[in-house]
Motif scaffolding. Structure first.
Motif, mmCIF file in Angstrom:
data_model
loop_
_atom_site.group_PDB
_atom_site.id
_atom_site.type_symbol
_atom_site.label_atom_id
_atom_site.label_comp_id
_atom_site.label_asym_id
_atom_site.label_seq_id
_atom_site.Cartn_x
_atom_site.Cartn_y
_atom_site.Cartn_z
ATOM 1 N N PHE A 85 30.551 64.554 80.205
ATOM 2 C CA PHE A 85 30.117 63.416 79.400
ATOM 3 C C PHE A 85 28.777 62.920 79.923
ATOM 4 O O PHE A 85 28.612 62.725 81.133
ATOM 5 C CB PHE A 85 31.138 62.275 79.469
ATOM 6 N N LEU A 96 34.863 65.400 82.775
ATOM 7 C CA LEU A 96 36.007 64.786 82.112
ATOM 8 C C LEU A 96 37.252 65.600 82.435
ATOM 9 O O LEU A 96 37.241 66.826 82.320
ATOM 10 C CB LEU A 96 35.805 64.745 80.594
ATOM 11 N N CYS A 121 28.899 55.288 78.333
ATOM 12 C CA CYS A 121 29.924 55.260 79.383
ATOM 13 C C CYS A 121 30.600 53.870 79.412
ATOM 14 O O CYS A 121 30.158 52.944 78.751
ATOM 15 C CB CYS A 121 29.317 55.607 80.744
#
Length: 126
Positions: A85, A96, A121
């Motif tokens: 990510f 992840l 995020c």
């Protein structure tokens, strides 16, 4: 490819990853360490650490190569295949811990794949 020699440059690079819970780009490492080691040395060590199953790499936004610590990998097999990510606000990139199933594709043999998910995020959402 065998065990990497524990030179000063290797120790410094390993400490960068030991002290980080997120992925680090090759560009960031070069900028941080350019007074200690040249770019070629940094890339050579990153490649060797990846070959030895210590790090894994993936391409992020704008084609930058990122590296993160491996979990349970070896020189013969990378077992930590997972998506990454990248925050479009702060730039943080992390692994992840979710499983992504790549379907079988007719008349194709998949040897390698990368999944990069981009967004905001947890720190940039709030």
């Amino acid at each position: 490819m065998g065990i990497i020699r524990k030179t000063k440059a290797v120790e410094v690079l390993l400490n960068e990853f030991k002290n980080s819970s997120v992925a680090i780009s090759a560009k960031m490492l070069i900028n941080q360490l350019d007074t200690e080691f040249n770019k070629t040395t940094i890339y050579r060590i990153l490649d060797k650490l990846e070959d030895d199953g210590v790090l894994h790499s993936f391409l992020g936004k704008d084609g930058l190569k990122w590296y993160a610590k491996c979990t349970g990998c070896s020189a013969t097999e990378h077992k930590d295949v997972h998506p990454h990510f990248q925050c479009l606000s702060c730039g943080k990139v992390d692994c992840l811990e979710v499983k992504v199933v790549i379907p079988k594709i007719e008349n194709r043999q998949i040897a390698f794949y990368q999944v990069l998910i981009q967004g905001k995020c947890e720190e940039c959402i709030g």
